[in-house]
Design a protein around this motif. Structure first.
Motif, PDB file in Angstrom:
ATOM      1  N   GLU A 243      31.580  47.645  36.070  1.00 33.03           N
ATOM      2  CA  GLU A 243      32.035  48.826  36.641  1.00 33.03           C
ATOM      3  C   GLU A 243      32.960  48.563  37.920  1.00 33.03           C
ATOM      4  O   GLU A 243      33.694  49.344  38.175  1.00 33.03           O
ATOM      5  CB  GLU A 243      30.516  49.380  37.314  1.00 33.03           C
ATOM      6  CG  GLU A 243      29.655  49.982  36.413  1.00 33.03           C
ATOM      7  CD  GLU A 243      28.547  50.672  36.598  1.00 33.03           C
ATOM      8  OE1 GLU A 243      27.721  51.302  36.050  1.00 33.03           O
ATOM      9  OE2 GLU A 243      27.855  50.044  37.877  1.00 33.03           O
ATOM     10  N   LYS A 244      32.631  47.618  38.649  1.00 37.22           N
ATOM     11  CA  LYS A 244      33.471  47.197  39.879  1.00 37.22           C
ATOM     12  C   LYS A 244      34.967  46.968  39.456  1.00 37.22           C
ATOM     13  O   LYS A 244      35.882  47.411  39.861  1.00 37.22           O
ATOM     14  CB  LYS A 244      33.081  46.055  40.524  1.00 37.22           C
ATOM     15  CG  LYS A 244      31.896  46.447  41.638  1.00 37.22           C
ATOM     16  CD  LYS A 244      31.763  45.306  42.591  1.00 37.22           C
ATOM     17  CE  LYS A 244      31.440  43.792  42.036  1.00 37.22           C
ATOM     18  NZ  LYS A 244      31.104  43.010  43.089  1.00 37.22           N
TER      19      LYS A 244
ATOM     20  N   LEU B  69      43.045  53.085  54.167  1.00 36.69           N
ATOM     21  CA  LEU B  69      44.049  51.945  53.838  1.00 36.69           C
ATOM     22  C   LEU B  69      45.147  52.425  52.970  1.00 36.69           C
ATOM     23  O   LEU B  69      44.963  53.267  52.056  1.00 36.69           O
ATOM     24  CB  LEU B  69      43.129  50.983  52.865  1.00 36.69           C
ATOM     25  CG  LEU B  69      41.653  50.587  53.480  1.00 36.69           C
ATOM     26  CD1 LEU B  69      40.910  49.871  52.496  1.00 36.69           C
ATOM     27  CD2 LEU B  69      41.925  49.933  54.629  1.00 36.69           C
ATOM     28  N   GLU B  70      46.354  51.943  52.941  1.00 39.95           N
ATOM     29  CA  GLU B  70      47.729  52.237  52.510  1.00 39.95           C
ATOM     30  C   GLU B  70      48.193  50.950  52.079  1.00 39.95           C
ATOM     31  O   GLU B  70      48.588  49.909  53.047  1.00 39.95           O
ATOM     32  CB  GLU B  70      48.421  53.295  53.173  1.00 39.95           C
ATOM     33  CG  GLU B  70      47.711  54.568  53.540  1.00 39.95           C
ATOM     34  CD  GLU B  70      48.676  55.486  54.421  1.00 39.95           C
ATOM     35  OE1 GLU B  70      49.139  56.152  53.845  1.00 39.95           O
ATOM     36  OE2 GLU B  70      48.857  54.987  55.562  1.00 39.95           O
ATOM     37  N   GLY B  71      49.044  50.850  51.048  1.00 37.73           N
ATOM     38  CA  GLY B  71      49.527  49.852  50.409  1.00 37.73           C
ATOM     39  C   GLY B  71      49.674  49.569  49.245  1.00 37.73           C
ATOM     40  O   GLY B  71      49.155  50.425  48.302  1.00 37.73           O
ATOM     41  N   HIS B  72      50.295  48.322  48.732  1.00 42.28           N
ATOM     42  CA  HIS B  72      49.994  47.668  47.168  1.00 42.28           C
ATOM     43  C   HIS B  72      48.637  46.913  47.227  1.00 42.28           C
ATOM     44  O   HIS B  72      48.819  45.858  47.811  1.00 42.28           O
ATOM     45  CB  HIS B  72      51.116  46.871  46.969  1.00 42.28           C
ATOM     46  CG  HIS B  72      52.398  47.559  46.986  1.00 42.28           C
ATOM     47  ND1 HIS B  72      53.002  48.249  46.020  1.00 42.28           N
ATOM     48  CD2 HIS B  72      53.395  47.825  48.025  1.00 42.28           C
ATOM     49  CE1 HIS B  72      54.155  48.939  46.293  1.00 42.28           C
ATOM     50  NE2 HIS B  72      54.336  48.694  47.250  1.00 42.28           N
ATOM     51  N   PHE B  73      47.887  47.529  46.627  1.00 43.27           N
ATOM     52  CA  PHE B  73      46.393  46.807  46.343  1.00 43.27           C
ATOM     53  C   PHE B  73      46.345  45.957  45.270  1.00 43.27           C
ATOM     54  O   PHE B  73      46.795  46.063  44.138  1.00 43.27           O
ATOM     55  CB  PHE B  73      45.393  48.048  45.907  1.00 43.27           C
ATOM     56  CG  PHE B  73      45.144  48.874  47.206  1.00 43.27           C
ATOM     57  CD1 PHE B  73      44.223  48.577  48.214  1.00 43.27           C
ATOM     58  CD2 PHE B  73      45.953  50.173  47.494  1.00 43.27           C
ATOM     59  CE1 PHE B  73      43.783  49.502  49.070  1.00 43.27           C
ATOM     60  CE2 PHE B  73      45.604  50.967  48.235  1.00 43.27           C
ATOM     61  CZ  PHE B  73      44.748  50.518  49.159  1.00 43.27           C
ATOM     62  N   SER B  74      46.170  44.458  45.690  1.00 43.65           N
ATOM     63  CA  SER B  74      45.998  43.495  44.728  1.00 43.65           C
ATOM     64  C   SER B  74      44.678  43.699  44.144  1.00 43.65           C
ATOM     65  O   SER B  74      43.530  43.880  44.753  1.00 43.65           O
ATOM     66  CB  SER B  74      46.524  42.367  45.247  1.00 43.65           C
ATOM     67  OG  SER B  74      47.766  42.181  45.717  1.00 43.65           O
ATOM     68  N   SER B  75      44.637  42.981  42.926  1.00 39.80           N
ATOM     69  CA  SER B  75      43.161  43.091  42.190  1.00 39.80           C
ATOM     70  C   SER B  75      42.254  42.073  42.985  1.00 39.80           C
ATOM     71  O   SER B  75      42.637  40.947  43.202  1.00 39.80           O
ATOM     72  CB  SER B  75      43.351  42.852  40.727  1.00 39.80           C
ATOM     73  OG  SER B  75      42.207  42.495  40.074  1.00 39.80           O
TER      74      SER B  75
ATOM     75  N   ILE C 223      37.276  35.309  36.721  1.00 37.23           N
ATOM     76  CA  ILE C 223      37.141  35.816  35.242  1.00 37.23           C
ATOM     77  C   ILE C 223      36.731  37.208  34.974  1.00 37.23           C
ATOM     78  O   ILE C 223      36.171  37.867  35.867  1.00 37.23           O
ATOM     79  CB  ILE C 223      35.635  35.003  34.644  1.00 37.23           C
ATOM     80  CG1 ILE C 223      36.017  33.470  34.609  1.00 37.23           C
ATOM     81  CG2 ILE C 223      35.319  35.411  33.354  1.00 37.23           C
ATOM     82  CD1 ILE C 223      34.700  32.705  34.331  1.00 37.23           C
ATOM     83  N   LYS C 224      37.554  37.793  34.368  1.00 41.15           N
ATOM     84  CA  LYS C 224      37.265  39.381  34.022  1.00 41.15           C
ATOM     85  C   LYS C 224      36.026  39.911  33.089  1.00 41.15           C
ATOM     86  O   LYS C 224      35.917  38.945  32.227  1.00 41.15           O
ATOM     87  CB  LYS C 224      38.674  40.043  33.390  1.00 41.15           C
ATOM     88  CG  LYS C 224      39.945  39.936  34.281  1.00 41.15           C
ATOM     89  CD  LYS C 224      40.195  38.599  34.602  1.00 41.15           C
ATOM     90  CE  LYS C 224      41.592  38.661  35.528  1.00 41.15           C
ATOM     91  NZ  LYS C 224      42.061  37.168  35.879  1.00 41.15           N
ATOM     92  N   PRO C 225      35.414  40.892  33.670  1.00 40.71           N
ATOM     93  CA  PRO C 225      34.221  41.213  32.870  1.00 40.71           C
ATOM     94  C   PRO C 225      34.616  41.643  31.337  1.00 40.71           C
ATOM     95  O   PRO C 225      33.551  41.579  30.505  1.00 40.71           O
ATOM     96  CB  PRO C 225      33.581  42.432  33.783  1.00 40.71           C
ATOM     97  CG  PRO C 225      34.312  42.121  35.162  1.00 40.71           C
ATOM     98  CD  PRO C 225      35.507  41.564  34.950  1.00 40.71           C
TER      99      PRO C 225
ATOM    100  N   ASN D 221      44.661  45.533  29.526  1.00 40.26           N
ATOM    101  CA  ASN D 221      45.903  45.307  30.357  1.00 40.26           C
ATOM    102  C   ASN D 221      45.967  45.109  31.717  1.00 40.26           C
ATOM    103  O   ASN D 221      46.232  45.967  32.423  1.00 40.26           O
ATOM    104  CB  ASN D 221      46.772  46.241  29.817  1.00 40.26           C
ATOM    105  CG  ASN D 221      46.970  46.627  28.313  1.00 40.26           C
ATOM    106  OD1 ASN D 221      47.085  45.599  27.510  1.00 40.26           O
ATOM    107  ND2 ASN D 221      47.231  47.872  27.636  1.00 40.26           N
ATOM    108  N   PHE D 222      45.615  43.856  32.039  1.00 39.07           N
ATOM    109  CA  PHE D 222      45.002  43.693  33.321  1.00 39.07           C
ATOM    110  C   PHE D 222      46.205  43.639  34.207  1.00 39.07           C
ATOM    111  O   PHE D 222      47.387  43.207  34.098  1.00 39.07           O
ATOM    112  CB  PHE D 222      44.567  42.254  33.543  1.00 39.07           C
ATOM    113  CG  PHE D 222      44.239  41.732  34.665  1.00 39.07           C
ATOM    114  CD1 PHE D 222      43.028  42.158  35.545  1.00 39.07           C
ATOM    115  CD2 PHE D 222      45.006  40.792  35.639  1.00 39.07           C
ATOM    116  CE1 PHE D 222      42.995  41.900  36.778  1.00 39.07           C
ATOM    117  CE2 PHE D 222      44.687  40.352  36.823  1.00 39.07           C
ATOM    118  CZ  PHE D 222      43.560  40.989  37.575  1.00 39.07           C
TER     119      PHE D 222
END
Length: 542
Positions: A245-246, A412-418, A424-426, A430-431
């Motif tokens: 979910e996150k 919060l404003e800006g370019h959000f990084s993952s 490890i991705k759940p 297309n990450f």
């Protein structure tokens, strides 16, 4: 016989009169451009090609301050009708239509007025109805918030006129475009507890519930469906989020999706507190710490207490068979005087929070703007700990409220990084690791959007049913949504500041007789003096 030159003069005079009636131009020489229409409103009026009918009920025998508000309303409506002939307005005395107006949801204001030493009661309807075709909306001309005095309330109401009418016109004419998802499935607030907030949003945006339950079986489809929305609202979740979910929320954010988070990291059941007088407050684990930490914030799991607080009613005894109540300041309910430097907070009153937590900021590339913060007379209480109503009766140690201001709401404003950039991705998708430009607001109080319930029906958000005080929670949240969705037209109108010249009424009453004599006698004296001078001039000449 009329001479030719006289005919020409008459023709020129007639042509001049015709042009004067056809061409209208107004100059605003006021310092704050009080009578000028802002650019967003001008653009709204320019694109308006439907007839708009406005009925204003703020008229009749009004107290002085409300007469000013009525006149300012008239000035503004004259100005917009001069810009677009599709707008028609009229003032209607509500005296003979009060029951009908109340049935339409126009709540009257009952005022005790003191003028010239006399006390009287007035019932006024500070409302306007805007209609376009079958669409109608009510415009509240009087800002309902916990202002310090009536003058401040009237001043803020006058400053809000352009926004109020522009918003009303947009509601009855605009087509909804942007879509908002209301997150469900993690123990969020039931709709009835945020009915007024959602109802107000629904006037401008498409709303739909959204659940992350299907992420376990169809994660890619769930993410794709979520990305069809422009904004996600998360209101007081009580169940922890799974990693899948996150990750879905993370990819929604990095893909440019906006979000409004209203979170309680400490569980403090208010119903049990009011019934038993004592309740255990303890930490709530939503599994969001690493998620928010990635964006440069951390919500502390403690309770913020503030000497600038709202009042709650408590039973103090009985008289006969009736329980007697009195109101006491409750430092767990901070009343926030918002920071007017940001357009979200412009020209709004105080915001009330309940059992809020504080927010710490971290050094990241995300730009952070504090929207809500406690006063300097604040402190924190660690949990688990008991919260007791009996503590109100105890004399508080004022010197202990010395922890300084605490951040309670942040933009919060800006370019959000993952947050999953090096993890490890759940599930596979297309990450997106380095995201698009985005916006997010996090408020460390899940109850900020909660409206009270009376007799099974939801009240207006911001209205405290116990003491009839109004707080600016709804205005703050609606402004936040407009800003997050780049609805710059409406939000820019908040920045308009008007300075009003007010009369010192006690001094005016004290010096009333003096100024009446001055205004009566000086013109008579001047007429007499000029009469005498003309008499002697004519006598000496003839």
């Amino acid at each position: 016989m009329i001479k030719k030159k006289h005919l020409i003069l008459l023709a020129l005079f007639g042509l001049t009169q015709f042009l004067i009636h056809q061409i209208s131009y107004r100059w605003d020489f006021t310092k704050d451009q009080k009578y000028s229409i802002s650019t967003p409103t001008q653009q709204l009026l320019k694109n308006l090609n439907k007839d708009i009918y406005i009925n204003v009920y703020l008229t009749g025998d009004l107290p002085f301050d409300f007469e000013r508000l009525s006149k300012e309303t008239n000035y503004f409506l004259k100005e917009i009708t001069s810009k677009n002939q599709h707008i028609h307005y009229r003032f209607i005395d509500p005296k003979n239509n009060q029951e009908k107006l109340i049935k339409q949801g126009l709540t009257p204001s009952r005022l005790t007025v003191q003028e010239d030493g006399k006390v009287s009661e007035s019932i006024i309807f500070p409302w306007a109805i805007v209609k376009c075709g079958k669409n109608t909306t009510a415009v509240n001309l009087l800002k309902n918030s916990s202002f310090n005095n009536e003058n401040t309330q009237i001043e803020n109401s006058i400053q809000n006129l352009e926004f109020a009418f522009a918003s009303g016109i947009q509601k009855v004419t605009a087509h909804k475009k942007q879509k908002i998802a209301i997150l469900k499935g993690n123990g969020e607030l039931e709709d009835i507890y945020q009915y007024d907030f959602l109802k107000t949003l629904g006037e401008n945006y498409f709303l739909a519930p959204f659940t992350l339950d299907s992420v376990t079986k169809q994660p890619q489809k769930t993410l794709k469906q979520l990305q069809d929305f422009d904004l996600l609202i998360i209101s007081k979740p009580t169940e922890a989020f799974t990693e899948a979910e996150k990750f879905t929320l993370d990819q929604f954010t990095t893909n440019g999706g906006k979000s409004l988070w209203m979170l309680d990291m400490v569980h403090t059941p208010k119903d049990s507190l009011m019934q038993n007088g004592k309740v255990l407050a303890y930490q709530r684990d939503l599994n969001l710490t690493d998620y928010l930490f990635n964006y440069g914030i951390r919500i502390q799991k403690h309770l913020v207490r503030d000497l600038y607080a709202a009042k709650i009613p408590l039973a103090v005894g009985n008289v006969g068979n009736k329980t007697q109540f009195d109101e006491f300041l409750w430092d767990y309910y901070p009343v926030i005087k918002t920071n007017n430097k940001h357009v979200i907070n412009k020209n709004i009153g105080d915001v009330k929070l309940e059992f809020t937590n504080s927010i710490d900021t971290l050094n990241t590339n995300i730009h952070k703007t504090i929207l809500l913060q406690s006063s300097t007379f604040s402190k924190t209480t660690a949990v688990p700990n008991y919260v007791e109503l009996a503590s109100i009766a105890q004399s508080s140690d004022v010197t202990s409220f010395n922890s300084g201001s605490k951040i309670l709401g942040i933009l919060l404003e800006g370019h959000f990084s993952s947050a999953y950039k090096n993890r490890i991705k759940p599930y596979k998708n297309n990450f997106i690791s380095n995201g698009h430009q985005g916006k997010m607001v996090v408020i460390a109080d899940g109850d900020i959007s909660t409206n009270h319930i009376s007799k099974g029906k939801p009240l207006e958000l911001g209205l405290d049913k116990w003491n009839n005080m109004y707080y600016a929670n709804k205005e703050f949240l609606i402004n936040t949504i407009h800003y997050l969705l780049n609805d710059s037209g409406l939000i820019q109108l908040r920045a308009k500041q008007i300075t009003l010249d007010t009369i010192n009424q006690p001094k005016a009453l004290q010096e009333k007789t003096k100024w009446q004599l001055i205004n009566t006698l000086i013109p008579l004296v001047m007429v007499a003096v000029f009469g005498v001078l003309i008499f002697y001039y004519r006598k000496s000449k003839y």
